[in-house]
Design a protein around this motif. Sequence first.
Motif, mmCIF file in Angstrom:
data_model
loop_
_atom_site.group_PDB
_atom_site.id
_atom_site.type_symbol
_atom_site.label_atom_id
_atom_site.label_comp_id
_atom_site.label_asym_id
_atom_site.label_seq_id
_atom_site.Cartn_x
_atom_site.Cartn_y
_atom_site.Cartn_z
ATOM 1 N N UNK A 72 0.834 -1.189 0.000
ATOM 2 C CA UNK A 72 0.000 0.000 0.000
ATOM 3 C C UNK A 72 0.874 1.248 0.000
ATOM 4 N N UNK A 73 0.391 2.282 -0.682
ATOM 5 C CA UNK A 73 1.114 3.549 -0.705
ATOM 6 C C UNK A 73 2.316 3.538 -1.626
ATOM 7 N N UNK A 74 2.981 4.685 -1.680
ATOM 8 C CA UNK A 74 4.177 4.824 -2.510
ATOM 9 C C UNK A 74 5.414 4.416 -1.712
ATOM 10 N N UNK A 75 6.399 3.813 -2.370
ATOM 11 C CA UNK A 75 7.609 3.371 -1.645
ATOM 12 C C UNK A 75 8.534 4.531 -1.315
ATOM 13 N N UNK A 76 9.312 4.355 -0.256
ATOM 14 C CA UNK A 76 10.402 5.274 0.029
ATOM 15 C C UNK A 76 11.610 4.884 -0.808
ATOM 16 N N UNK A 77 12.444 5.874 -1.112
ATOM 17 C CA UNK A 77 13.647 5.621 -1.902
ATOM 18 C C UNK A 77 14.877 5.900 -1.039
ATOM 19 N N UNK A 86 25.911 0.494 -10.547
ATOM 20 C CA UNK A 86 25.957 1.933 -10.364
ATOM 21 C C UNK A 86 24.978 2.428 -9.327
ATOM 22 N N UNK A 87 24.686 3.736 -9.354
ATOM 23 C CA UNK A 87 23.800 4.318 -8.347
ATOM 24 C C UNK A 87 22.336 3.990 -8.618
ATOM 25 N N UNK A 88 21.567 4.084 -7.564
ATOM 26 C CA UNK A 88 20.128 3.832 -7.671
ATOM 27 C C UNK A 88 19.492 3.951 -6.309
ATOM 28 N N UNK A 89 18.384 3.225 -6.140
ATOM 29 C CA UNK A 89 17.638 3.317 -4.894
ATOM 30 C C UNK A 89 17.184 1.929 -4.427
ATOM 31 N N UNK A 90 17.139 1.768 -3.117
ATOM 32 C CA UNK A 90 16.376 0.682 -2.521
ATOM 33 C C UNK A 90 14.951 1.194 -2.336
ATOM 34 N N UNK A 91 13.985 0.388 -2.711
ATOM 35 C CA UNK A 91 12.593 0.784 -2.558
ATOM 36 C C UNK A 91 12.012 0.106 -1.320
ATOM 37 N N UNK A 107 14.119 -4.096 -2.905
ATOM 38 C CA UNK A 107 15.339 -4.272 -3.677
ATOM 39 C C UNK A 107 15.789 -3.013 -4.386
ATOM 40 N N UNK A 108 16.612 -3.205 -5.422
ATOM 41 C CA UNK A 108 17.343 -2.121 -6.085
ATOM 42 C C UNK A 108 16.677 -1.721 -7.396
ATOM 43 N N UNK A 109 16.534 -0.398 -7.580
ATOM 44 C CA UNK A 109 16.074 0.173 -8.837
ATOM 45 C C UNK A 109 17.146 1.140 -9.316
ATOM 46 N N UNK A 110 17.714 0.884 -10.502
ATOM 47 C CA UNK A 110 18.800 1.707 -11.014
ATOM 48 C C UNK A 110 18.332 3.135 -11.260
ATOM 49 N N UNK A 111 19.249 4.062 -11.079
ATOM 50 C CA UNK A 111 18.941 5.470 -11.324
ATOM 51 C C UNK A 111 18.566 5.669 -12.788
ATOM 52 N N UNK A 148 13.816 11.154 -0.710
ATOM 53 C CA UNK A 148 15.174 10.628 -0.835
ATOM 54 C C UNK A 148 15.763 10.436 0.556
ATOM 55 N N UNK A 149 16.061 9.178 0.873
ATOM 56 C CA UNK A 149 16.670 8.831 2.147
ATOM 57 C C UNK A 149 18.103 8.392 1.897
ATOM 58 N N UNK A 150 18.940 8.538 2.918
ATOM 59 C CA UNK A 150 20.360 8.245 2.753
ATOM 60 C C UNK A 150 20.804 7.038 3.569
#
Length: 222
Positions: A72-77, A86-91, A107-111, A148-150
């Motif tokens: 449910x809802x939108x994921x955090x990145x 390379x760079x990307x985000x964990x969802x 998991x990982x989504x590429x930038x 955007x989380x770090x």
Amino acid sequence: MTRKLVTVSVFGLIGAAILISLGVWQLQRLAWKESVLAEIDARIAAAPVALPATPDPIDDRYLPVAAEGTFTGDPLRVLVSVQGSGPGYRLISVLETGGRRVLVDRGFLAEGVALPPTPQGAVTVTGNLHWPDEIDSFTPDADIARNQWFARDVDAMAAHLETEPTFIVLREISVPDAPITPLPVTAEGIPNNHLGYAVQWFGLALVWLGMTAFLAWRIRRS
């Protein structure tokens, strides 16, 4: 002169013995750490169980679990870089299961890759409970406006998404979720530097003995 030579020799041997004992201690620590890592690997790969009612960050770390529910809802990145990708985000998504709301690291989504739709309907996720230790004094605060989380700050993410602080790192999901690639929990990130420390202590012992021998030679010459 003889007394001076004996003093230097005794001092050198005692110092070398201390350094060698520290090296042996590090080898013992190495064996202990390898045993711990083997236990963690076995725990991670064990058969999944139902999600505990009140997961404990210590006792249940790495526990394999399976849960059924709906996202449910939108994921955090969470900003991350993966070797070879390379760079990307964990969802990080919210899974509603059995009247509970928990966090799932999908998991990982590429930038630059478009965010795919969140899977709809009932899904079954299999993964490991985890409470990552990724926060230090240099970690920036999350940019909520840009989503955007770090770091994977479980407590902060749970408070933001109004979930319990239970965090499942995905291994498998029952529905297609490409182009997101799961990044399962492994023991690879747990430091094990004891062999390097042992080599350093043994090396210092050799240097110490060499300096002692050189000093003894100078004394004998004089």
